[in-house]
Scaffold this motif. Structure first.
Motif, PDB file in Angstrom:
ATOM      1  N   GLY A  24      -1.622  10.782  -3.012  1.00 54.06           N
ATOM      2  CA  GLY A  24      -1.449   9.579  -3.819  1.00 54.06           C
ATOM      3  C   GLY A  24      -1.631   8.319  -3.003  1.00 54.06           C
ATOM      4  O   GLY A  24      -2.080   7.292  -3.496  1.00 54.06           O
ATOM      5  N   ASP A  25      -1.290   8.410  -1.690  1.00 46.28           N
ATOM      6  CA  ASP A  25      -1.457   7.243  -0.829  1.00 46.28           C
ATOM      7  C   ASP A  25      -2.918   6.988  -0.512  1.00 46.28           C
ATOM      8  O   ASP A  25      -3.281   5.928  -0.040  1.00 46.28           O
ATOM      9  N   ASP A  26      -3.776   8.005  -0.736  1.00 45.64           N
ATOM     10  CA  ASP A  26      -5.181   7.877  -0.389  1.00 45.64           C
ATOM     11  C   ASP A  26      -6.053   7.527  -1.588  1.00 45.64           C
ATOM     12  O   ASP A  26      -7.268   7.667  -1.532  1.00 45.64           O
ATOM     13  N   ILE A  27      -5.438   7.138  -2.686  1.00 47.66           N
ATOM     14  CA  ILE A  27      -6.209   6.762  -3.869  1.00 47.66           C
ATOM     15  C   ILE A  27      -7.094   5.563  -3.537  1.00 47.66           C
ATOM     16  O   ILE A  27      -6.636   4.581  -2.959  1.00 47.66           O
ATOM     17  N   LYS A  28      -8.369   5.656  -3.893  1.00 46.26           N
ATOM     18  CA  LYS A  28      -9.318   4.583  -3.606  1.00 46.26           C
ATOM     19  C   LYS A  28      -8.965   3.331  -4.402  1.00 46.26           C
ATOM     20  O   LYS A  28      -8.710   3.407  -5.601  1.00 46.26           O
ATOM     21  N   PRO A  29      -8.920   2.144  -3.724  1.00 48.05           N
ATOM     22  CA  PRO A  29      -8.598   0.901  -4.442  1.00 48.05           C
ATOM     23  C   PRO A  29      -9.566   0.638  -5.588  1.00 48.05           C
ATOM     24  O   PRO A  29     -10.753   0.949  -5.505  1.00 48.05           O
ATOM     25  N   ALA A  52      -3.718  -3.404 -12.401  1.00 49.42           N
ATOM     26  CA  ALA A  52      -2.404  -2.914 -12.819  1.00 49.42           C
ATOM     27  C   ALA A  52      -1.490  -2.723 -11.615  1.00 49.42           C
ATOM     28  O   ALA A  52      -1.922  -2.233 -10.562  1.00 49.42           O
ATOM     29  N   ASP A  53      -0.230  -3.144 -11.773  1.00 51.03           N
ATOM     30  CA  ASP A  53       0.832  -2.986 -10.767  1.00 51.03           C
ATOM     31  C   ASP A  53       0.690  -3.925  -9.577  1.00 51.03           C
ATOM     32  O   ASP A  53       1.513  -3.877  -8.660  1.00 51.03           O
ATOM     33  N   ALA A  54      -0.331  -4.766  -9.558  1.00 48.41           N
ATOM     34  CA  ALA A  54      -0.451  -5.743  -8.465  1.00 48.41           C
ATOM     35  C   ALA A  54       0.557  -6.866  -8.682  1.00 48.41           C
ATOM     36  O   ALA A  54       0.724  -7.357  -9.797  1.00 48.41           O
ATOM     37  N   VAL A  55       1.235  -7.278  -7.602  1.00 46.07           N
ATOM     38  CA  VAL A  55       2.212  -8.366  -7.710  1.00 46.07           C
ATOM     39  C   VAL A  55       1.708  -9.647  -7.042  1.00 46.07           C
ATOM     40  O   VAL A  55       2.229 -10.729  -7.290  1.00 46.07           O
ATOM     41  N   ALA A 103       4.808  -3.253  -1.988  1.00 44.16           N
ATOM     42  CA  ALA A 103       4.875  -2.687  -0.636  1.00 44.16           C
ATOM     43  C   ALA A 103       3.650  -3.093   0.203  1.00 44.16           C
ATOM     44  O   ALA A 103       3.418  -2.523   1.269  1.00 44.16           O
ATOM     45  N   GLU A 104       2.861  -4.046  -0.309  1.00 42.18           N
ATOM     46  CA  GLU A 104       1.669  -4.565   0.361  1.00 42.18           C
ATOM     47  C   GLU A 104       0.568  -3.513   0.509  1.00 42.18           C
ATOM     48  O   GLU A 104      -0.271  -3.579   1.402  1.00 42.18           O
ATOM     49  N   LYS A 105       0.559  -2.541  -0.382  1.00 41.82           N
ATOM     50  CA  LYS A 105      -0.518  -1.559  -0.427  1.00 41.82           C
ATOM     51  C   LYS A 105      -1.692  -2.143  -1.204  1.00 41.82           C
ATOM     52  O   LYS A 105      -1.508  -2.796  -2.232  1.00 41.82           O
ATOM     53  N   THR A 106      -2.910  -1.950  -0.721  1.00 45.12           N
ATOM     54  CA  THR A 106      -4.102  -2.452  -1.397  1.00 45.12           C
ATOM     55  C   THR A 106      -4.394  -1.626  -2.640  1.00 45.12           C
ATOM     56  O   THR A 106      -4.625  -0.419  -2.559  1.00 45.12           O
ATOM     57  N   LEU A 107      -4.371  -2.295  -3.792  1.00 42.09           N
ATOM     58  CA  LEU A 107      -4.619  -1.619  -5.067  1.00 42.09           C
ATOM     59  C   LEU A 107      -6.022  -1.883  -5.599  1.00 42.09           C
ATOM     60  O   LEU A 107      -6.523  -1.133  -6.438  1.00 42.09           O
ATOM     61  N   GLY A 108      -6.638  -2.971  -5.149  1.00 43.81           N
ATOM     62  CA  GLY A 108      -7.966  -3.319  -5.632  1.00 43.81           C
ATOM     63  C   GLY A 108      -8.606  -4.357  -4.731  1.00 43.81           C
ATOM     64  O   GLY A 108      -7.916  -5.066  -3.992  1.00 43.81           O
ATOM     65  N   GLU A 109      -9.926  -4.435  -4.790  1.00 47.67           N
ATOM     66  CA  GLU A 109     -10.647  -5.370  -3.930  1.00 47.67           C
ATOM     67  C   GLU A 109     -11.998  -5.710  -4.535  1.00 47.67           C
ATOM     68  O   GLU A 109     -12.648  -4.860  -5.141  1.00 47.67           O
TER      69      GLU A 109
END
Length: 212
Positions: A24-29, A52-55, A103-109
């Motif tokens: 799950g941590d390796d899901i592509k942004p 979605a879920d970006a803060v 948690a500062e995880k990249t969700l999209g770019e």
């Protein structure tokens, strides 16, 4: 034997759950769509799609293919737009938007390239006003930067002007910087009149002569 099978099954189940969490941590942004709404001489407005879920979203900027530099982080906005300021005229840029979780995880770019509007070519150069032992000089560079010299005291400026019609008033906006281009500044709006190549022009009703 039954106890052994039970322990093996338990270990296998635990391993499966652990691997699933790691995967799950390796899901592509997610890809973010970034577009330019308006590009001007020294600034541009970009819009981007929501993730979605970006803060919050990190904004990074690259000039003419150089490395990206972090500008700032912005909270989720209703209109999902950002105004990039303090640019140079006639210059290619790329803006990157990075969506982050709590948690500062990249969700999209995503990113977009654009070129700012060129500065008014007729004004590029040095223009000087002199009276007795006092002088002022504007130096307007082609990239929208420059300097203002007030009787020997020089400071950096940025400028943007309307295209001139010879002999008619137009507007020019000059931003004066206390130190460097990203420091404290103040902006003044002037009227100016351009009279043709090699001729003097007026800025705020003061006559400035071109440096030939």
């Amino acid at each position: 034997m039954k106890i052994t099978y039970f322990l093996l099954a338990t270990v296998f189940a635990f391993s499966f759950v652990s691997c699933s969490d790691d995967d799950g941590d390796d899901i592509k942004p997610q890809a973010i769509t970034v577009t330019t709404d308006e590009v001007q001489t020294l600034e541009a407005t970009v819009s981007f799609s929501e993730v979605a879920d970006a803060v919050f979203y990190d904004v990074e900027l690259s000039e003419a293919g150089a490395e990206f530099e972090y500008i700032e982080s912005i909270a989720l906005l209703d209109d999902l737009t950002y105004e990039v300021e303090d640019l140079k005229a006639g210059t290619e840029y790329e803006v990157k938007i990075i969506a982050k979780s709590m948690a500062e995880k990249t969700l999209g770019e995503g990113s977009v390239k654009f070129t700012t509007t060129a500065a008014v070519a007729e004004l590029v150069g040095t223009w000087t006003y002199t009276y007795s032992d006092y002088s002022q000089a504007f130096t307007f560079n082609a990239d929208g930067t420059g300097t203002f010299d007030d009787n020997g005291t020089e400071q950096k400026i940025k400028w943007v002007a309307e295209n001139p019609t010879i002999g008619e008033e137009a507007n020019i906006k000059v931003t004066y910087f206390v130190d460097d281009y990203d420091g404290i500044s103040s902006t003044l709006d002037f009227s100016y009149t351009y009279y043709g190549e090699g001729e003097a022009m007026t800025i705020d009703n003061v006559i400035y002569y071109p440096e030939l």
